[in-house]
Design an enzyme around this catalytic site. Structure first.
Site, PDB file in Angstrom:
ATOM      1  N   HIS A   1       0.828  -1.205   0.000  1.00  0.00           N
ATOM      2  CA  HIS A   1       0.000   0.000   0.000  1.00  0.00           C
ATOM      3  C   HIS A   1       0.862   1.256   0.000  1.00  0.00           C
ATOM      4  O   HIS A   1       1.774   1.390   0.809  1.00  0.00           O
ATOM      5  CB  HIS A   1      -0.917  -0.018   1.221  1.00  0.00           C
TER       6      HIS A   1
ATOM      7  N   HIS B   1       6.054  18.077 -16.419  1.00  0.00           N
ATOM      8  CA  HIS B   1       6.910  16.911 -16.659  1.00  0.00           C
ATOM      9  C   HIS B   1       8.130  16.891 -15.735  1.00  0.00           C
ATOM     10  O   HIS B   1       8.523  15.827 -15.246  1.00  0.00           O
ATOM     11  CB  HIS B   1       7.348  16.888 -18.129  1.00  0.00           C
TER      12      HIS B   1
ATOM     13  N   ASN C   1       3.856   8.384 -19.903  1.00  0.00           N
ATOM     14  CA  ASN C   1       4.380   8.053 -18.580  1.00  0.00           C
ATOM     15  C   ASN C   1       3.274   8.255 -17.558  1.00  0.00           C
ATOM     16  O   ASN C   1       2.487   9.193 -17.668  1.00  0.00           O
ATOM     17  CB  ASN C   1       5.542   8.986 -18.201  1.00  0.00           C
TER      18      ASN C   1
END
Length: 129
Positions: A20, A96, A120
């Site tokens: 998690h 980015h 991505n």
């Protein structure tokens, strides 16, 4: 040998170790790979395997509670933007350069052969219960 699912032993093992809150960066062939996380490089040649194929396979195996992508994807790669929007209605968008900075904290990097820009996404693992 497994009958189905992810057959790449490196990727299957890395997924089994995730917990998690761990981060997974699924990236195109041009994304800089941060030092530190486990890297499973699946790139074979330009476009193979595609970002979409790898993302679909990973989402069949992972519980994802959040995702982050570069805001530049909207203009530079509408196909990847559409794919991400379809899977992640609450997709967080950052510049980015910020995505590259955030990727330094991931547990796993999965590099695809994708040759289109900004394909991505940083996934944050959830739990199945």
């Amino acid at each position: 040998m497994r009958k189905g699912g992810i057959l790449n032993r490196h990727l299957a093992g890395a997924i089994a170790e995730l917990g998690h809150g761990h981060g997974v960066l699924v990236c195109d062939a041009g994304m800089p790979i941060p030092e530190g996380p486990r890297v499973v490089d699946l790139a074979f040649r330009a476009g193979v395997p595609s970002f979409a194929e790898i993302l679909e396979g990973l989402l069949a195996e992972l519980v994802v509670e959040g995702a982050t992508a570069a805001c530049e994807v909207r203009e530079a790669n509408p196909a990847a933007a559409g794919l991400l929007d379809g899977h992640f209605p609450g997709l967080a968008l950052v510049p980015h350069e910020e995505l590259k900075r955030l990727s330094a904290g991931v547990r796993l990097v999965v590099r695809t052969g994708e040759a289109r820009p900004y394909a991505n996404v940083l996934l944050r693992c959830g739990v199945f219960f």
